[in-house]
Design a protein around this motif. Structure first.
Motif, PDB file in Angstrom:
ATOM      1  N   ARG A   1     -22.225 -11.465  11.762  1.00  0.00           N
ATOM      2  CA  ARG A   1     -21.607 -11.129  10.476  1.00  0.00           C
ATOM      3  C   ARG A   1     -20.698 -12.271  10.048  1.00  0.00           C
ATOM      4  O   ARG A   1     -19.892 -12.744  10.835  1.00  0.00           O
ATOM      5  N   PHE A   2     -20.857 -12.718   8.823  1.00  0.00           N
ATOM      6  CA  PHE A   2     -20.031 -13.795   8.273  1.00  0.00           C
ATOM      7  C   PHE A   2     -19.105 -13.235   7.205  1.00  0.00           C
ATOM      8  O   PHE A   2     -19.560 -12.585   6.270  1.00  0.00           O
ATOM      9  N   ILE A   3     -17.807 -13.487   7.369  1.00  0.00           N
ATOM     10  CA  ILE A   3     -16.809 -12.977   6.432  1.00  0.00           C
ATOM     11  C   ILE A   3     -15.988 -14.140   5.910  1.00  0.00           C
ATOM     12  O   ILE A   3     -15.631 -15.047   6.672  1.00  0.00           O
ATOM     13  N   GLN A   4     -15.673 -14.093   4.619  1.00  0.00           N
ATOM     14  CA  GLN A   4     -14.770 -15.076   4.031  1.00  0.00           C
ATOM     15  C   GLN A   4     -13.472 -14.383   3.681  1.00  0.00           C
ATOM     16  O   GLN A   4     -13.484 -13.291   3.108  1.00  0.00           O
ATOM     17  N   VAL A   5     -12.356 -15.029   4.001  1.00  0.00           N
ATOM     18  CA  VAL A   5     -11.048 -14.491   3.664  1.00  0.00           C
ATOM     19  C   VAL A   5     -10.273 -15.556   2.888  1.00  0.00           C
ATOM     20  O   VAL A   5     -10.050 -16.658   3.391  1.00  0.00           O
ATOM     21  N   ASP A   6      -9.889 -15.211   1.662  1.00  0.00           N
ATOM     22  CA  ASP A   6      -9.048 -16.083   0.853  1.00  0.00           C
ATOM     23  C   ASP A   6      -7.615 -15.892   1.358  1.00  0.00           C
ATOM     24  O   ASP A   6      -7.051 -14.806   1.248  1.00  0.00           O
ATOM     25  N   VAL A   7      -7.041 -16.948   1.946  1.00  0.00           N
ATOM     26  CA  VAL A   7      -5.721 -16.833   2.573  1.00  0.00           C
ATOM     27  C   VAL A   7      -4.632 -16.430   1.573  1.00  0.00           C
ATOM     28  O   VAL A   7      -3.628 -15.846   1.958  1.00  0.00           O
ATOM     29  N   ASP A   8      -4.843 -16.726   0.300  1.00  0.00           N
ATOM     30  CA  ASP A   8      -3.851 -16.344  -0.705  1.00  0.00           C
ATOM     31  C   ASP A   8      -3.930 -14.856  -1.048  1.00  0.00           C
ATOM     32  O   ASP A   8      -2.950 -14.259  -1.468  1.00  0.00           O
ATOM     33  N   LYS A   9      -5.091 -14.265  -0.867  1.00  0.00           N
ATOM     34  CA  LYS A   9      -5.263 -12.836  -1.163  1.00  0.00           C
ATOM     35  C   LYS A   9      -4.973 -11.961   0.047  1.00  0.00           C
ATOM     36  O   LYS A   9      -4.632 -10.796  -0.099  1.00  0.00           O
ATOM     37  N   LEU A  10      -5.150 -12.509   1.233  1.00  0.00           N
ATOM     38  CA  LEU A  10      -4.996 -11.715   2.454  1.00  0.00           C
ATOM     39  C   LEU A  10      -4.061 -12.428   3.430  1.00  0.00           C
ATOM     40  O   LEU A  10      -4.414 -12.736   4.555  1.00  0.00           O
TER      41      LEU A  10
END
Length: 108
Positions: free
Chosen positions: A54-63
């Motif tokens: 599973r590949f997940i992207q996390v925007d550090v500014d949103k999370l």
């Protein structure tokens, strides 16, 4: 932004759920980060190659909470999870060869 089978997550509860089982690659990125944009297509290809991961992207500014919790200080940072546990080995920056090695390591 997401390519292939990459899921963008901006909710800590969903993040926990998606990283709680199996092999997971988390791509911590920022919209203003040039190297993040540069590696995105490669990450997309890896997500197609390793369809069992599973590949997940996390925007550090949103999370921010999750990024802080995992001590992400540079973008991109790839944190690998196996069965809910963040692995010690992480890839900071755009070393896709190193990332691919890491992916192979969490699949077994």
């Amino acid at each position: 932004m997401a390519h292939g089978k990459v899921i963008e997550v901006d909710n800590p509860v969903i993040f926990k759920a998606l990283t709680s089982s199996g092999p997971v690659v988390v791509d911590f990125f920022a919209t203003w980060c040039g190297p993040c944009k540069a590696v995105a297509p490669v990450v997309g290809k890896l997500s197609e190659t390793y369809s069992d991961v599973r590949f997940i992207q996390v925007d550090v500014d949103k999370l921010k909470t999750v990024a802080t919790e995992l001590e992400v200080r540079a973008m991109p940072t790839f944190v690998l999870f196996k069965d809910g546990k963040a692995q010690e080995k992480r890839v900071v920056g755009g070393n896709m060869k190193e990332l691919e090695e890491g992916i192979k390591g969490i699949r077994s």
